[in-house]
Design a protein around this motif. Sequence first.
Motif, PDB file in Angstrom:
ATOM      1  N   ARG A 184       0.820  -1.207   0.000  1.00  0.00           N
ATOM      2  CA  ARG A 184       0.000   0.000   0.000  1.00  0.00           C
ATOM      3  C   ARG A 184       0.857   1.261   0.000  1.00  0.00           C
ATOM      4  O   ARG A 184       0.406   2.322  -0.412  1.00  0.00           O
TER       5      ARG A 184
ATOM      6  N   ARG B  30      -6.224  -3.621  -4.567  1.00  0.00           N
ATOM      7  CA  ARG B  30      -5.950  -2.377  -5.296  1.00  0.00           C
ATOM      8  C   ARG B  30      -7.092  -1.969  -6.220  1.00  0.00           C
ATOM      9  O   ARG B  30      -7.368  -0.786  -6.401  1.00  0.00           O
ATOM     10  N   HIS B  31      -7.749  -2.950  -6.856  1.00  0.00           N
ATOM     11  CA  HIS B  31      -8.732  -2.637  -7.896  1.00  0.00           C
ATOM     12  C   HIS B  31     -10.063  -3.322  -7.608  1.00  0.00           C
ATOM     13  O   HIS B  31     -10.101  -4.444  -7.111  1.00  0.00           O
TER      14      HIS B  31
ATOM     15  N   THR C 179      -0.310  -4.374  -8.760  1.00  0.00           N
ATOM     16  CA  THR C 179      -0.530  -3.620  -7.524  1.00  0.00           C
ATOM     17  C   THR C 179      -0.118  -2.158  -7.666  1.00  0.00           C
ATOM     18  O   THR C 179      -0.201  -1.395  -6.703  1.00  0.00           O
ATOM     19  N   GLU C 180       0.366  -1.770  -8.864  1.00  0.00           N
ATOM     20  CA  GLU C 180       0.763  -0.396  -9.170  1.00  0.00           C
ATOM     21  C   GLU C 180       1.830   0.129  -8.202  1.00  0.00           C
ATOM     22  O   GLU C 180       1.669   1.163  -7.557  1.00  0.00           O
TER      23      GLU C 180
END
Length: 247
Positions: free
Chosen positions: A87, A116-117, A163-164
Amino acid sequence: MSGVVSVGFRGGALDIRDLTVGYGGEPVLHSVSFDLRPGEIVALLGANGAGKTTLLRAVARLVRVASGTIALDGADLGQVRTEDLARRGVALVPDGRSVVGELTVDENLRLAALWRHRGAARERAVNGIYEIFGSLARRRSSAGHQLSGGERQMLALGRALITEPTVLALDEPSLGLAPLIVAQVMGTLRETAASRGLTVLLAEQNVTSALSIADRGVVLNLGRVVADASAATLANDTHLRHAYLGF
């Protein structure tokens, strides 16, 4: 593997200062210091036992830090729980290609994307990974254990990218792969990092491959930094290569 999708990510700045880490009271890393600038690929190099994996595990909060600091964009990660690192923008791809063998490629990606999405955003994120790794799109219904070594490495990378992260740490992504697959994985890593502005810490024993995509290299020997220079400088330093890098 196909074209790279640009999503406008910004790489994080990682600052490692005077880091000492050990096991059972015996130091493995000794006052290690270096930084990663946003969007930079840094190759972490050295022989077996140099401390590369220990350093990555310290960044991921998987081992106790005896002294020193690791900071992301100026914020100390010392008190951040391992499960909260993602995170904060830090993703680790450990040695061993961490995929769930019993799940399909698609299920692996969707599982990684859960926190995340949501909804349509998750669908877009999964499709974005398939655009980067075209071979995974063709194997989306295959179980993880049915994939080749190269495909498993791509899936492990895909699980991390979905997870960017702003900082991606990888431990020996070329291990056990055929030279052609190594070149494909490294090339896609370079392109994806560039398109997303991703900061990458790449621990590798395949020095030639690592330096071919890195901006900079940091060389460890027995847990100490012995060189920190541009990739081109390290590749052309004959003494350093023979003394510490084995080629």
